[in-house]
Design an enzyme around this catalytic site. Structure first.
Site, PDB file in Angstrom:
ATOM      1  CE  LYS A  84     -15.997  14.237   3.430  1.00  0.00           C
ATOM      2  NZ  LYS A  84     -15.261  13.556   2.984  1.00  0.00           N
ATOM      3  NE  ARG A 137     -12.104  14.920  -0.072  1.00  0.00           N
ATOM      4  CZ  ARG A 137     -11.356  16.061   1.478  1.00  0.00           C
ATOM      5  NH1 ARG A 137     -10.557  15.448   0.819  1.00  0.00           N
ATOM      6  NH2 ARG A 137     -12.563  16.544   2.018  1.00  0.00           N
TER       7      ARG A 137
HETATM    8  P1  NAD Z   1      -6.701   4.481   9.917  1.00  0.00           P
HETATM    9  O1  NAD Z   1      -7.156   4.820  10.812  1.00  0.00           O
HETATM   10  O2  NAD Z   1      -6.738   4.233   8.646  1.00  0.00           O
HETATM   11  O3  NAD Z   1      -4.782   4.715   9.801  1.00  0.00           O
HETATM   12  C1  NAD Z   1      -4.164   5.437  11.055  1.00  0.00           C
HETATM   13  C2  NAD Z   1      -3.029   5.448  10.593  1.00  0.00           C
HETATM   14  O4  NAD Z   1      -2.149   6.346  11.100  1.00  0.00           O
HETATM   15  C3  NAD Z   1      -2.207   3.943  10.986  1.00  0.00           C
HETATM   16  O5  NAD Z   1      -0.848   4.130  10.166  1.00  0.00           O
HETATM   17  C4  NAD Z   1      -1.472   3.899  11.905  1.00  0.00           C
HETATM   18  O6  NAD Z   1      -0.097   3.783  12.632  1.00  0.00           O
HETATM   19  C5  NAD Z   1      -1.302   5.440  12.125  1.00  0.00           C
HETATM   20  N1  NAD Z   1      -0.902   6.396  13.404  1.00  0.00           N
HETATM   21  C6  NAD Z   1      -1.570   6.816  14.351  1.00  0.00           C
HETATM   22  N2  NAD Z   1      -1.034   7.189  15.520  1.00  0.00           N
HETATM   23  C7  NAD Z   1      -0.073   7.722  14.946  1.00  0.00           C
HETATM   24  C8  NAD Z   1       1.033   8.236  15.432  1.00  0.00           C
HETATM   25  N3  NAD Z   1       1.522   8.454  17.198  1.00  0.00           N
HETATM   26  N4  NAD Z   1       2.699   7.753  15.407  1.00  0.00           N
HETATM   27  C9  NAD Z   1       2.863   7.129  13.984  1.00  0.00           C
HETATM   28  N5  NAD Z   1       1.956   6.835  13.345  1.00  0.00           N
HETATM   29  C10 NAD Z   1       0.492   7.113  13.936  1.00  0.00           C
HETATM   30  O7  NAD Z   1      -6.830   6.089   8.857  1.00  0.00           O
HETATM   31  P2  NAD Z   1      -6.789   7.008   7.508  1.00  0.00           P
HETATM   32  O8  NAD Z   1      -8.959   6.865   7.193  1.00  0.00           O
HETATM   33  O9  NAD Z   1      -5.708   6.476   7.262  1.00  0.00           O
HETATM   34  O10 NAD Z   1      -6.652   8.461   7.914  1.00  0.00           O
HETATM   35  C11 NAD Z   1      -5.050   8.729   8.630  1.00  0.00           C
HETATM   36  C12 NAD Z   1      -5.305  10.166   8.345  1.00  0.00           C
HETATM   37  O11 NAD Z   1      -5.553  11.266   7.086  1.00  0.00           O
HETATM   38  C13 NAD Z   1      -6.276  10.877   9.728  1.00  0.00           C
HETATM   39  O12 NAD Z   1      -5.801  11.459  10.666  1.00  0.00           O
HETATM   40  C14 NAD Z   1      -7.145  11.672   8.958  1.00  0.00           C
HETATM   41  O13 NAD Z   1      -8.287  12.331   9.244  1.00  0.00           O
HETATM   42  C15 NAD Z   1      -6.997  11.817   7.534  1.00  0.00           C
HETATM   43  N6  NAD Z   1      -7.624  12.319   6.436  1.00  0.00           N
HETATM   44  C16 NAD Z   1      -6.725  13.473   5.796  1.00  0.00           C
HETATM   45  C17 NAD Z   1      -7.954  14.148   4.456  1.00  0.00           C
HETATM   46  C18 NAD Z   1      -7.534  14.988   4.095  1.00  0.00           C
HETATM   47  O14 NAD Z   1      -8.102  15.524   2.762  1.00  0.00           O
HETATM   48  N7  NAD Z   1      -6.696  15.678   4.479  1.00  0.00           N
HETATM   49  C19 NAD Z   1      -8.687  12.571   4.155  1.00  0.00           C
HETATM   50  C20 NAD Z   1      -9.279  11.460   4.654  1.00  0.00           C
HETATM   51  C21 NAD Z   1      -8.426  11.429   6.189  1.00  0.00           C
END
Ligand code: NAD
Length: 321
Positions: A67, A110
């Protein structure tokens, strides 16, 4: 080779198919049949973009590829998603390009499937209350996938900006589940299963928030420095993950391991539970925690499923190369 367009993917892949693909690839990783290759992630010094590759090979599912994509912070202003990715699949027998698959919807489905697989294998069967921490792009996908795994009776949720919870409330309503915005204390006291899906760099949930028997799916921490739950909460739980090497370096476990409170040897690959090689939850009181770090093989397994479905549905464009 086939092209499957981003816009066609939501109608092609459903949650049960994504669940099946993720469960199978976690099992293959744990049995040594599937391997993720080192991740490349670079600041390209242009458009403030972060760009990279996640790749691997699953000998059981015969998925080989990568990816490619990253984060373009200026996209939103142009009406585009900031996270952009595309999956490339190759024929493991010849190395020829097999398929190009849109990776944006795929990433959300996923990641949600990984949390759902953890809930299916680790949460108490009598779990009734689902707690959501975070309300960003991924959160709605997480809610839909996880809510299907148990007979939940209601959803409680917390977000740093509570006004952003409206979207989750409408997903819960859609699923026939009562929804309440709560404090972190109320969330921990009520929830039997908690999903954390934020981009926080400091712990949000503390050990004192959580009741015995809770299952946590910590899905937001996928980079060094990010953190959603306190290190002592991780250390006090029975910890599971998609890939141990990632959990201790970029996942939620990184902080407990760095503090010397958690031995990497005490983290269990979820695939070993799926394969029946290791035990999952040991008691109704035990706190279980899944550290979902996100691996390239998840993308490849779901992309392979999408190509199959697209071919059957006549939605895969064949191109001679
Ligand atoms: P997004 O930007 O749409 O949303 C971010 C969320 O985090 C919001 O709810 C925001 O309020 C919250 N947030 C940000 N900073 C914060 C803080 N300091 N304290 C409390 N809440 C806080 O992001 P998203 O696309 O929903 O992704 C969320 C997370 O998941 C990211 O860290 C992303 O990298 C991660 N992610 C992980 C995987 C995985 O496979 N594990 C896959 C995709 C995304």
């Amino acid at each position: 080779m086939y092209i499957v367009a981003e816009q066609d993917i939501p109608a092609l892949i459903d949650r049960p198919s994504a669940f099946k693909a993720i469960e199978a690839v976690f099992a293959a990783m744990a049995s040594g049949q599937a391997r993720n290759f080192p991740v490349i992630r670079e600041d390209i010094g242009y458009a403030n973009a972060l760009y990279g590759f996640k790749s691997g090979f699953d000998k059981a599912g015969l998925a080989l590829g990568l990816k490619s994509g990253g984060y373009w912070p200026g996209n939103e202003a142009q009406g585009l998603t900031n996270h952009q990715s595309t999956v490339f699949l190759f024929d493991p027998d010849t190395g020829r390009l097999q398929a190009v698959v849109g990776g944006n919807y795929l990433t959300a489905i996923r990641t949600a499937a990984a949390a759902a697989v953890s809930v299916a294998h680790l949460a108490r069967p009598d779990s009734k209350v689902l707690g959501m921490v975070g309300a960003g792009h991924q959160a709605a996908f997480q809610l839909r996938a996880v809510a299907e795994q148990r007979d939940f009776e209601r959803v409680v949720a917390w977000n740093r900006n509570p006004e952003r919870l409206a979207r989750l409330a409408s997903v819960a309503q859609d699923m026939g589940l009562p929804f309440e915005a709560v404090s972190l204390e109320e969330l921990g006291a009520a929830a039997d299963v908690i999903v954390t899906i934020t981009s926080s760099f400091a712990p949000i949930l503390q050990a004192g928030h959580i009741k015995p028997g809770t299952h946590l799916a910590c899905m937001g921490t996928d980079t060094k420095g990010k953190q959603e739950v306190a290190a002592d909460l991780v250390a006090g739980a029975k910890a599971f993950t998609d890939e141990i090497a990632q959990a201790i370096s970029i996942g939620e476990c990184q902080h407990a391991v760095a503090a010397g409170a958690l031995e990497p040897a005490n983290i269990t690959a979820l695939g070993d539970v799926i394969n029946g090689q290791k035990s999952g939850r040991d008691s109704a009181e035990q706190i279980t925690l899944f550290d979902g770090t996100g691996v390239g093989l998840q993308d490849l397994s779901v992309a392979s499923a999408i190509v199959e479905l697209a071919r059957k549905a006549g939605k895969a464009t064949e191109v001679a190369i």
